[in-house]
Scaffold this active site. Structure first.
Site, PDB file in Angstrom:
ATOM      1  N   ASP A  82       0.313 -28.974  15.609  1.00  0.00           N
ATOM      2  CA  ASP A  82       1.356 -29.478  16.360  1.00  0.00           C
ATOM      3  C   ASP A  82       2.128 -30.603  15.666  1.00  0.00           C
ATOM      4  OD1 ASP A  82      -0.046 -31.737  16.886  1.00  0.00           O
ATOM      5  OD2 ASP A  82      -0.264 -31.562  18.989  1.00  0.00           O
ATOM      6  N   CYS A 130     -23.655 -17.165  30.203  1.00  0.00           N
ATOM      7  CA  CYS A 130     -23.770 -16.116  31.294  1.00  0.00           C
ATOM      8  C   CYS A 130     -25.121 -15.192  30.911  1.00  0.00           C
ATOM      9  CB  CYS A 130     -22.464 -15.357  31.481  1.00  0.00           C
ATOM     10  SG  CYS A 130     -21.354 -16.285  32.123  1.00  0.00           S
ATOM     11  N   CYS A 156     -21.242 -14.188  27.141  1.00  0.00           N
ATOM     12  CA  CYS A 156     -21.342 -15.563  26.538  1.00  0.00           C
ATOM     13  C   CYS A 156     -22.966 -16.010  26.741  1.00  0.00           C
ATOM     14  CB  CYS A 156     -20.570 -16.556  26.883  1.00  0.00           C
ATOM     15  SG  CYS A 156     -20.888 -17.399  28.337  1.00  0.00           S
ATOM     16  N   CYS A 192     -19.511 -11.266  31.754  1.00  0.00           N
ATOM     17  CA  CYS A 192     -19.169 -12.261  30.731  1.00  0.00           C
ATOM     18  C   CYS A 192     -20.531 -12.228  29.979  1.00  0.00           C
ATOM     19  CB  CYS A 192     -18.848 -13.601  30.985  1.00  0.00           C
ATOM     20  SG  CYS A 192     -18.649 -14.518  29.606  1.00  0.00           S
ATOM     21  N   ASP A 226      -1.812 -22.111  23.803  1.00  0.00           N
ATOM     22  CA  ASP A 226      -2.782 -23.129  23.620  1.00  0.00           C
ATOM     23  C   ASP A 226      -2.683 -23.813  24.873  1.00  0.00           C
ATOM     24  OD1 ASP A 226      -0.165 -24.734  22.948  1.00  0.00           O
ATOM     25  OD2 ASP A 226      -1.891 -26.200  23.080  1.00  0.00           O
ATOM     26  N   HIS A 277     -18.398 -20.830  27.954  1.00  0.00           N
ATOM     27  CA  HIS A 277     -18.050 -19.805  28.852  1.00  0.00           C
ATOM     28  C   HIS A 277     -16.397 -19.611  29.152  1.00  0.00           C
ATOM     29  CE1 HIS A 277     -17.619 -17.152  31.974  1.00  0.00           C
ATOM     30  NE2 HIS A 277     -16.578 -17.933  32.509  1.00  0.00           N
TER      31      HIS A 277
HETATM   32 ZN   LIG Z   1     -19.681 -16.545  30.175  1.00  0.00          ZN
END
Ligand SMILES: [Zn+2]
Length: 368
Positions: free
Chosen positions: A91, A308, A305, A303, A265, A334
């Site tokens: 930015d 998870c 990740c 999910c 963003d 996550h």
């Molecule tokens: Zn997750």
């Protein structure tokens, strides 16, 4: 390699494209994790990559104060310093000066402010902002602008937008073109259609590599934000990427993609991760809540990740209760993975011509 944007498909107004840069390709729509001070908070660069992120954002205001742009350049640039060889958007510093710095004063030349860290005096002009972003080695440089506060009268919004337009012209002249690097202009004009038109028209004359939509998500509400997007995205060239700055919730992202936005963003997924909140396919959870104390289910069964796949809601709750640093790490992991999967799902749906159905199914999931 030229900096370019190609469209693969549209579904209604929603777009699936590819941004090609000196630092790699970015399938769109895309969400940029915010790497404020040369790091996405609580995450290694490797962990950010594992969420599916292709591009991250760096904050000029923070980096110019610490460690300074000149030092980042001596260390080989921001990509090398933070182990992120992929694209980085920075930015301009203007927005954070207005929200963080002390004793700021703005005039035609730029912004004069005192650092929130040590009170030291600084002057950020459009030219200096471009120089700093060049030193940082930003793949995408943003023009210096004033994010018009909300609410603003038509007169205030016009004055602010015209100052931003003059700064955008100066920013364009100061930008050093390099193969595969780009610079984005920022449309302002608050909630006034005629001002958005004037701003977009003036920016188009500068032929930027992309266009951001600024001055939204500042308190006007989602309905007004969507109304402004409907107006503004139509004013922008179809063959350039559109970036909605500082947005937002998963629902904001779905609605904005439907209105032709390609890039986003927001600190929301990272900040929420540090305050025990998780965005999931079943809506938002607060893991501090006692109802999770014996919950052996994964945070989000949809999910994959690390949080998870390997842990339970009860364990995440325990980490947060004990203020273990691993709690924010896992929840940030996550949340960023969820945001990326939302973008990947949106892109696949647009390519398949089923974006409306994707949004309906995703929103229905949040209610269950
Ligand atoms: Zn997750």
């Amino acid at each position: 390699m030229n900096f370019s944007f190609t469209l693969q498909a549209t579904d209604g107004a929603a777009r699936a494209g590819t941004l090609t840069t000196a630092h790699g390709e970015v399938p769109t729509p895309t969400f940029m994790a915010v790497g404020t001070a040369g790091t996405v908070k609580a995450m290694t660069a490797e962990a950010v990559r594992a969420t599916g992120a292709k591009i991250v954002l760096g904050n000029t205001y923070h980096l110019m104060l610490r460690p300074t742009a000149e030092r980042v350049a001596r260390l080989g640039g921001l990509h090398k310093m933070m182990d992120w060889p992929g694209p980085i958007l920075t930015d301009s510093g203007g927005f954070q000066i207005m929200s963080l710095a002390k004793l700021r004063k703005m005039d035609e030349t730029g912004v004069i402010f005192r650092s929130h860290l040590d009170g030291s005096a600084h002057h950020l002009s459009p030219e200096r902002s471009m120089e700093i972003q060049h030193l940082l080695d930003a793949t995408i440089t943003m023009v210096l602008d004033e994010c018009t506060p909300f609410p603003a009268t038509h007169e205030e919004a016009a004055k602010s937008m015209r100052l931003s337009t003059r700064w955008a012209q100066r920013s364009r002249r100061a930008f050093v073109p390099r193969e595969g690097y780009g610079q984005f202009g920022i449309v302002q004009g608050s909630v006034y259609e005629d001002l958005r038109k004037e701003s977009a028209g003036a920016l188009r004359e500068q032929n930027f590599e992309g266009y951001a939509i600024g001055g939204l998500a500042v308190g006007e509400g989602q309905e007004m934000m969507f109304a402004m997007l409907d107006i503004t995205t139509k004013l922008l060239p179809a063959d350039k990427p559109r970036y909605l700055m500082g947005v937002g919730t998963p629902d904001d992202l779905l609605g904005s993609i439907a209105r032709s936005v390609d890039m986003f963003d927001c600190v929301m997924p990272t900040r929420a991760g540090r305050t025990a909140r998780a965005f999931t396919s079943h809506g938002v959870f607060n893991l501090r809540n006692a109802r999770f104390i014996d919950d052996a289910a994964p945070l989000d069964e949809n999910c994959n990740c690390l949080a998870c796949a390997r842990h339970t809601r009860a364990y995440l709750h325990h980490l947060i209760r004990c203020e273990e640093v691993l709690g924010p790490i896992l929840l940030t992991t996550h949340n960023l993975t969820y945001y990326q999967s939302l973008m990947q799902g949106a892109r696949a749906a647009i390519l398949a011509g089923g974006y409306t159905e994707y949004c309906a199914a995703t929103r229905a999931g949040w209610e269950t």
